[in-house]
Write a protein that holds these residues in place. Structure first.
Motif, PDB file in Angstrom:
ATOM      1  N   VAL A 102       0.661  -1.124   0.060  1.00 40.66           N
ATOM      2  CA  VAL A 102       0.113  -0.064   0.121  1.00 40.66           C
ATOM      3  C   VAL A 102       0.942   1.240   0.032  1.00 40.66           C
ATOM      4  CG1 VAL A 102      -1.968  -1.143   1.204  1.00 40.66           C
ATOM      5  CG2 VAL A 102      -0.272   0.031   2.523  1.00 40.66           C
ATOM      6  N   ALA A 103       0.415   2.486  -0.648  1.00 35.87           N
ATOM      7  CA  ALA A 103       1.110   3.555  -0.785  1.00 35.87           C
ATOM      8  C   ALA A 103       1.293   4.346   0.686  1.00 35.87           C
ATOM      9  CB  ALA A 103       0.499   4.184  -1.765  1.00 35.87           C
ATOM     10  N   THR A 104       2.343   4.690   1.005  1.00 35.31           N
ATOM     11  CA  THR A 104       2.501   5.492   2.329  1.00 35.31           C
ATOM     12  C   THR A 104       3.149   6.607   1.848  1.00 35.31           C
ATOM     13  OG1 THR A 104       4.626   4.508   2.897  1.00 35.31           O
ATOM     14  CG2 THR A 104       2.707   3.319   3.670  1.00 35.31           C
ATOM     15  N   ALA A 105       3.431   7.438   3.037  1.00 30.71           N
ATOM     16  CA  ALA A 105       4.039   8.790   2.914  1.00 30.71           C
ATOM     17  C   ALA A 105       5.621   8.382   2.650  1.00 30.71           C
ATOM     18  CB  ALA A 105       3.967   9.716   4.025  1.00 30.71           C
ATOM     19  N   GLU A 106       5.916   7.387   3.102  1.00 28.22           N
ATOM     20  CA  GLU A 106       7.445   6.901   2.969  1.00 28.22           C
ATOM     21  C   GLU A 106       7.621   6.074   1.743  1.00 28.22           C
ATOM     22  OE1 GLU A 106       6.679   8.126   6.716  1.00 28.22           O
ATOM     23  OE2 GLU A 106       5.886   6.327   5.941  1.00 28.22           O
ATOM     24  N   GLY A 107       6.746   5.870   0.924  1.00 29.74           N
ATOM     25  CA  GLY A 107       6.730   4.976  -0.337  1.00 29.74           C
ATOM     26  C   GLY A 107       5.687   3.940  -0.423  1.00 29.74           C
ATOM     27  N   TYR A 108       6.084   2.816   0.196  1.00 28.73           N
ATOM     28  CA  TYR A 108       5.192   1.809   0.343  1.00 28.73           C
ATOM     29  C   TYR A 108       5.305   0.725   1.774  1.00 28.73           C
ATOM     30  CZ  TYR A 108       8.338  -1.968  -0.695  1.00 28.73           C
ATOM     31  OH  TYR A 108       9.387  -2.717  -0.877  1.00 28.73           O
ATOM     32  N   GLY A 109       4.055   0.437   2.079  1.00 28.22           N
ATOM     33  CA  GLY A 109       4.160  -0.593   3.125  1.00 28.22           C
ATOM     34  C   GLY A 109       3.405  -1.787   2.901  1.00 28.22           C
ATOM     35  N   TRP A 110       3.153  -2.568   4.049  1.00 30.11           N
ATOM     36  CA  TRP A 110       2.420  -3.951   3.722  1.00 30.11           C
ATOM     37  C   TRP A 110       1.092  -3.783   4.492  1.00 30.11           C
ATOM     38  CZ3 TRP A 110       3.772  -7.571   0.253  1.00 30.11           C
ATOM     39  CH2 TRP A 110       4.991  -7.577  -0.428  1.00 30.11           C
ATOM     40  N   SER A 111       0.014  -4.183   4.023  1.00 30.20           N
ATOM     41  CA  SER A 111      -1.110  -4.524   4.564  1.00 30.20           C
ATOM     42  C   SER A 111      -1.722  -5.899   4.524  1.00 30.20           C
ATOM     43  CB  SER A 111      -2.231  -3.412   4.139  1.00 30.20           C
ATOM     44  OG  SER A 111      -3.374  -3.524   4.675  1.00 30.20           O
ATOM     45  N   GLY A 112      -2.373  -6.258   5.604  1.00 24.33           N
ATOM     46  CA  GLY A 112      -2.805  -7.670   5.530  1.00 24.33           C
ATOM     47  C   GLY A 112      -4.126  -7.763   4.954  1.00 24.33           C
ATOM     48  N   LEU A 113      -4.493  -8.827   4.187  1.00 26.75           N
ATOM     49  CA  LEU A 113      -5.808  -8.728   3.543  1.00 26.75           C
ATOM     50  C   LEU A 113      -6.949  -9.622   3.952  1.00 26.75           C
ATOM     51  CD1 LEU A 113      -4.433  -9.663  -0.142  1.00 26.75           C
ATOM     52  CD2 LEU A 113      -5.363  -7.448   0.906  1.00 26.75           C
ATOM     53  N   GLY A 114      -6.574 -10.524   4.811  1.00 26.44           N
ATOM     54  CA  GLY A 114      -7.544 -11.158   5.675  1.00 26.44           C
ATOM     55  C   GLY A 114      -7.897 -10.739   7.238  1.00 26.44           C
ATOM     56  N   ALA A 115      -8.882 -11.551   7.724  1.00 22.69           N
ATOM     57  CA  ALA A 115      -8.876 -11.109   9.298  1.00 22.69           C
ATOM     58  C   ALA A 115      -7.664 -11.858   9.705  1.00 22.69           C
ATOM     59  CB  ALA A 115     -10.038 -11.884   9.646  1.00 22.69           C
ATOM     60  N   TRP A 116      -7.333 -11.374  11.045  1.00 26.25           N
ATOM     61  CA  TRP A 116      -6.241 -11.640  11.844  1.00 26.25           C
ATOM     62  C   TRP A 116      -6.741 -12.916  12.599  1.00 26.25           C
ATOM     63  CZ3 TRP A 116      -1.615  -9.978  10.011  1.00 26.25           C
ATOM     64  CH2 TRP A 116      -1.441  -8.530   9.454  1.00 26.25           C
ATOM     65  N   GLY A 117      -5.740 -13.878  12.588  1.00 25.29           N
ATOM     66  CA  GLY A 117      -5.918 -15.079  13.295  1.00 25.29           C
ATOM     67  C   GLY A 117      -5.486 -14.671  14.785  1.00 25.29           C
ATOM     68  N   GLN A 118      -5.186 -15.755  15.456  1.00 28.12           N
ATOM     69  CA  GLN A 118      -4.574 -15.813  16.808  1.00 28.12           C
ATOM     70  C   GLN A 118      -2.934 -15.515  16.978  1.00 28.12           C
ATOM     71  OE1 GLN A 118      -5.976 -19.404  18.883  1.00 28.12           O
ATOM     72  NE2 GLN A 118      -7.854 -18.062  19.639  1.00 28.12           N
ATOM     73  N   GLY A 119      -2.241 -15.849  15.744  1.00 24.78           N
ATOM     74  CA  GLY A 119      -0.945 -15.640  15.653  1.00 24.78           C
ATOM     75  C   GLY A 119      -0.244 -16.834  16.449  1.00 24.78           C
ATOM     76  N   THR A 120       1.063 -16.874  16.637  1.00 24.34           N
ATOM     77  CA  THR A 120       2.032 -17.627  17.422  1.00 24.34           C
ATOM     78  C   THR A 120       2.765 -16.811  18.113  1.00 24.34           C
ATOM     79  OG1 THR A 120       3.229 -19.892  17.433  1.00 24.34           O
ATOM     80  CG2 THR A 120       3.573 -18.057  15.455  1.00 24.34           C
TER      81      THR A 120
END
Length: 126
Positions: A102-120
């Motif tokens: 995704v575009a950011t003020a610094e250039g680009y960043g990353w964005s998750g597309l799905g719902a967030w799970g519980q993680g590990t």
């Protein structure tokens, strides 16, 4: 619909290693760039690494470059995050998700597309 399941977290001493796994549905694995994010207590979730479904190209945040390796096993629909030389600052809940830039003020960043799970959970101690 993004379907993933993270595993492999644990406790390790600084300097040690862990390997995280992200099992994805066949559709997710074969059509989406998959990424690892992490969130430490009191901090925002941040991008760690990503791997392209199309050509296996990889991206890393600067703080893990040369210590972490993201890879994929096409036969198992699984993405791995090999983490070496872990430091206290790597302690966090790690999440797997399909991702896009995704575009950011610094250039680009990353964005998750799905719902967030519980993680590990990864805990690094001194």
């Amino acid at each position: 619909q993004v379907q993933v399941a993270e595993s492999g977290g644990g406790s390790v001493r600084a300097g040690g290693s862990l390997r995280l796994s992200c099992a994805a549905s066949e559709h997710t694995f074969s059509t989406k760039t998959l990424a690892w994010f992490r969130q430490a207590p009191g901090k925002e979730r941040e991008f760690v690494a990503a791997i392209s479904w199309r050509d296996g190209r990889t991206w890393y945040t600067d703080s893990v470059q040369d210590r972490f390796t993201i890879s994929r096993d096409n036969a198992k629909n699984t993405v791995y995050l090999e983490m070496n030389n872990l430091s206290l600052e790597d302690s966090a809940v790690y999440y797997c998700n399909a991702a896009q830039t995704v575009a950011t003020a610094e250039g680009y960043g990353w964005s998750g597309l799905g719902a967030w799970g519980q993680g590990t959970l990864v805990t690094v101690s001194s």
